[in-house]
Design a protein around this motif. Structure first.
Motif, PDB file in Angstrom:
ATOM      1  N   ASP A   1     -38.056  37.204 106.273  1.00 32.55           N
ATOM      2  CA  ASP A   1     -39.480  37.375 106.566  1.00 32.55           C
ATOM      3  C   ASP A   1     -39.790  37.167 108.045  1.00 32.55           C
ATOM      4  N   LEU A   2     -38.981  36.357 108.730  1.00 28.83           N
ATOM      5  CA  LEU A   2     -39.203  36.125 110.156  1.00 28.83           C
ATOM      6  C   LEU A   2     -38.778  37.322 111.007  1.00 28.83           C
ATOM      7  N   ALA A   3     -37.990  38.226 110.440  1.00 26.06           N
ATOM      8  CA  ALA A   3     -37.445  39.343 111.217  1.00 26.06           C
ATOM      9  C   ALA A   3     -38.535  40.178 111.873  1.00 26.06           C
ATOM     10  N   GLN A   4     -39.691  40.295 111.224  1.00 30.18           N
ATOM     11  CA  GLN A   4     -40.773  41.129 111.751  1.00 30.18           C
ATOM     12  C   GLN A   4     -41.310  40.616 113.086  1.00 30.18           C
ATOM     13  N   PHE A   5     -41.016  39.359 113.431  1.00 29.62           N
ATOM     14  CA  PHE A   5     -41.577  38.766 114.642  1.00 29.62           C
ATOM     15  C   PHE A   5     -40.576  38.701 115.797  1.00 29.62           C
ATOM     16  N   PHE A   6     -39.313  39.032 115.548  1.00 33.65           N
ATOM     17  CA  PHE A   6     -38.282  38.903 116.580  1.00 33.65           C
ATOM     18  C   PHE A   6     -37.719  40.271 116.954  1.00 33.65           C
ATOM     19  N   ALA A   7     -37.314  40.374 118.221  1.00 38.03           N
ATOM     20  CA  ALA A   7     -36.811  41.631 118.747  1.00 38.03           C
ATOM     21  C   ALA A   7     -35.573  42.080 117.990  1.00 38.03           C
TER      22      ALA A   7
ATOM     23  N   VAL B   1     -45.653  35.667 118.240  1.00 40.83           N
ATOM     24  CA  VAL B   1     -45.490  34.212 118.396  1.00 40.83           C
ATOM     25  C   VAL B   1     -46.364  33.466 117.390  1.00 40.83           C
ATOM     26  N   THR B   2     -47.633  33.842 117.291  1.00 37.30           N
ATOM     27  CA  THR B   2     -48.529  33.148 116.370  1.00 37.30           C
ATOM     28  C   THR B   2     -48.174  33.432 114.919  1.00 37.30           C
ATOM     29  N   GLY B   3     -47.710  34.654 114.629  1.00 37.97           N
ATOM     30  CA  GLY B   3     -47.317  34.994 113.258  1.00 37.97           C
ATOM     31  C   GLY B   3     -46.095  34.216 112.800  1.00 37.97           C
ATOM     32  N   ALA B   4     -45.091  34.111 113.679  1.00 39.02           N
ATOM     33  CA  ALA B   4     -43.890  33.352 113.338  1.00 39.02           C
ATOM     34  C   ALA B   4     -44.210  31.878 113.154  1.00 39.02           C
ATOM     35  N   LEU B   5     -45.078  31.348 114.017  1.00 40.30           N
ATOM     36  CA  LEU B   5     -45.476  29.940 113.890  1.00 40.30           C
ATOM     37  C   LEU B   5     -46.205  29.706 112.574  1.00 40.30           C
ATOM     38  N   GLN B   6     -47.099  30.590 112.218  1.00 41.41           N
ATOM     39  CA  GLN B   6     -47.855  30.431 110.969  1.00 41.41           C
ATOM     40  C   GLN B   6     -46.922  30.445 109.762  1.00 41.41           C
ATOM     41  N   LEU B   7     -45.945  31.362 109.763  1.00 40.22           N
ATOM     42  CA  LEU B   7     -45.009  31.441 108.648  1.00 40.22           C
ATOM     43  C   LEU B   7     -44.161  30.177 108.550  1.00 40.22           C
ATOM     44  N   LEU B   8     -43.647  29.696 109.682  1.00 36.95           N
ATOM     45  CA  LEU B   8     -42.831  28.485 109.669  1.00 36.95           C
ATOM     46  C   LEU B   8     -43.657  27.255 109.286  1.00 36.95           C
ATOM     47  N   THR B   9     -44.909  27.214 109.707  1.00 35.09           N
ATOM     48  CA  THR B   9     -45.782  26.100 109.332  1.00 35.09           C
ATOM     49  C   THR B   9     -46.027  26.097 107.829  1.00 35.09           C
TER      50      THR B   9
ATOM     51  N   ILE C   1     -31.512  32.307 119.223  1.00 36.50           N
ATOM     52  CA  ILE C   1     -31.313  31.350 118.134  1.00 36.50           C
ATOM     53  C   ILE C   1     -31.506  32.037 116.791  1.00 36.50           C
ATOM     54  N   TYR C   2     -32.590  32.795 116.680  1.00 37.78           N
ATOM     55  CA  TYR C   2     -32.884  33.450 115.400  1.00 37.78           C
ATOM     56  C   TYR C   2     -31.763  34.393 114.968  1.00 37.78           C
ATOM     57  N   HIS C   3     -31.269  35.209 115.893  1.00 37.68           N
ATOM     58  CA  HIS C   3     -30.289  36.231 115.540  1.00 37.68           C
ATOM     59  C   HIS C   3     -28.892  35.664 115.280  1.00 37.68           C
ATOM     60  N   THR C   4     -28.615  34.465 115.747  1.00 40.44           N
ATOM     61  CA  THR C   4     -27.273  33.899 115.581  1.00 40.44           C
ATOM     62  C   THR C   4     -27.229  32.740 114.588  1.00 40.44           C
ATOM     63  N   MET C   5     -28.364  32.275 114.122  1.00 38.93           N
ATOM     64  CA  MET C   5     -28.403  31.077 113.280  1.00 38.93           C
ATOM     65  C   MET C   5     -27.934  31.366 111.857  1.00 38.93           C
ATOM     66  N   PRO C   6     -27.286  30.393 111.206  1.00 33.37           N
ATOM     67  CA  PRO C   6     -27.045  30.500 109.764  1.00 33.37           C
ATOM     68  C   PRO C   6     -28.394  30.498 109.052  1.00 33.37           C
ATOM     69  N   GLN C   7     -28.529  31.319 108.036  1.00 32.41           N
ATOM     70  CA  GLN C   7     -29.827  31.466 107.390  1.00 32.41           C
ATOM     71  C   GLN C   7     -30.258  30.225 106.613  1.00 32.41           C
TER      72      GLN C   7
ATOM     73  N   ILE D   1     -40.916  38.772 119.869  1.00 33.60           N
ATOM     74  CA  ILE D   1     -40.322  37.621 120.544  1.00 33.60           C
ATOM     75  C   ILE D   1     -38.941  37.989 121.068  1.00 33.60           C
ATOM     76  N   GLY D   2     -38.779  37.941 122.372  1.00 32.36           N
ATOM     77  CA  GLY D   2     -37.481  38.223 122.972  1.00 32.36           C
ATOM     78  C   GLY D   2     -37.245  39.661 123.353  1.00 32.36           C
ATOM     79  N   THR D   3     -38.215  40.549 123.149  1.00 26.96           N
ATOM     80  CA  THR D   3     -37.995  41.959 123.494  1.00 26.96           C
ATOM     81  C   THR D   3     -37.902  42.150 125.005  1.00 26.96           C
ATOM     82  N   SER D   4     -38.827  41.555 125.743  1.00 21.11           N
ATOM     83  CA  SER D   4     -38.895  41.750 127.194  1.00 21.11           C
ATOM     84  C   SER D   4     -38.700  40.434 127.927  1.00 21.11           C
ATOM     85  N   ARG D   5     -38.158  40.546 129.138  1.00 20.47           N
ATOM     86  CA  ARG D   5     -37.893  39.366 129.960  1.00 20.47           C
ATOM     87  C   ARG D   5     -38.953  39.219 131.049  1.00 20.47           C
TER      88      ARG D   5
END
Length: 265
Positions: A125-131, A53-61, A225-231, A140-144
């Motif tokens: 680059d965001l792929a490393q942070f999402f399930a 979560v923090t890694g993805a936020l840092q990259l997007l920021t 959202i990440y897996h279905t969004m247009p890049q 992000i999103g691996t477990s419920r």
């Protein structure tokens, strides 16, 4: 503290000897091993979730503040920086840049076509942070929320293991519990004060588990959202950034966890 082995080698060998002889020890090693495994997975999972979560936020920021929402610029500069650092076997990635005392000098050639930039995009680059199906560990999103239910229930109901209740139920009598006053003096707590403290702690624990479950549910949505969004969808990158920022900065207890207790602290 409960699950980490604390036996000496002598005691450990004695446990194995009992088990091999068909005399099960009080706490079978198989049970201890399972508990230790589960708690290790839990600890790693919480750290992995926090890191993602923090890694993805840092990259997007960084994308928002440094690249000013320019996806092509991000990918192009990321490509040149990566090739300059790690090299490339593709000759078209290099172009002459004059001469020095050792001869021809080369620099990374600028490219902005989609094929060349594909491995360097923000989405990549965001792929490393999402399930994903081919990754191990927590992202992000691996477990419920229901996957953590045993542990969130333990946190929500931890006052059931209070000393007061333990001694009253097991020993059959109440014990004196003291509290430290501002002047350092130890003063016995009344039963009413003890019960009030437990009720207040129950409220805090319920809020904690509710917030944690809300984070997990939102992480599921963000992964979708990440897996279905247009890049090239800027609004969706902004949406991801907004929700991740809310999780990190507006939920006070979302800090680097030390086991599950770290989230409560």
């Amino acid at each position: 503290m409960v699950t980490v082995p604390r036996e000496s080698m002598r005691a450990c060998n004695a446990l194995f000897t009992q088990q091999e002889a068909g005399k099960l020890p009080k706490y079978p090693i198989s049970d201890q091993a399972r508990r230790y495994y589960e708690m290790t997975v839990l600890s790693n999972s919480l750290h992995g979730l926090h890191r993602s979560v923090t890694g993805a936020l840092q990259l997007l920021t960084t994308f928002l503040t440094t690249y000013e929402l320019d996806l092509t610029r991000y990918a192009a500069e990321n490509r040149m920086r990566t090739i300059d650092e790690f090299g490339s076997d593709d000759e078209s990635d290099w172009e002459p840049d004059g001469f020095d005392e050792e001869g021809q000098v080369w620099k990374v050639a600028y490219k902005d076509d989609p094929e060349s930039l594909a491995p360097y995009t923000l989405h990549h680059d965001l792929a490393q942070f999402f399930a994903s199906s081919d990754e191990q560990g927590e992202r992000i999103g691996t477990s419920r929320a229901q996957d953590y239910a045993v542990y969130t229930h333990a946190v929500a109901t931890q006052t059931e293991l209070s000393l007061r209740k333990f001694f009253s139920q097991v020993v059959g009598k109440d014990i004196t519990i003291t509290q430290v006053q501002p002047d350092g003096e130890l003063v016995p707590m009344s039963l009413a004060d003890q019960i009030e403290d437990e009720l207040n702690e129950d409220i805090v624990n319920d809020n904690l588990t509710a917030e944690f479950n809300a984070v997990l549910t939102k992480c599921e949505e963000l992964a979708q959202i990440y897996h279905t969004m247009p890049q090239d969808s800027l609004p969706l990158y902004l949406q991801l950034h907004g929700w991740l920022n809310t999780i990190v900065h507006e939920i006070p207890r979302f800090e680097a966890p030390r086991g599950f207790a770290g989230l409560a602290e």
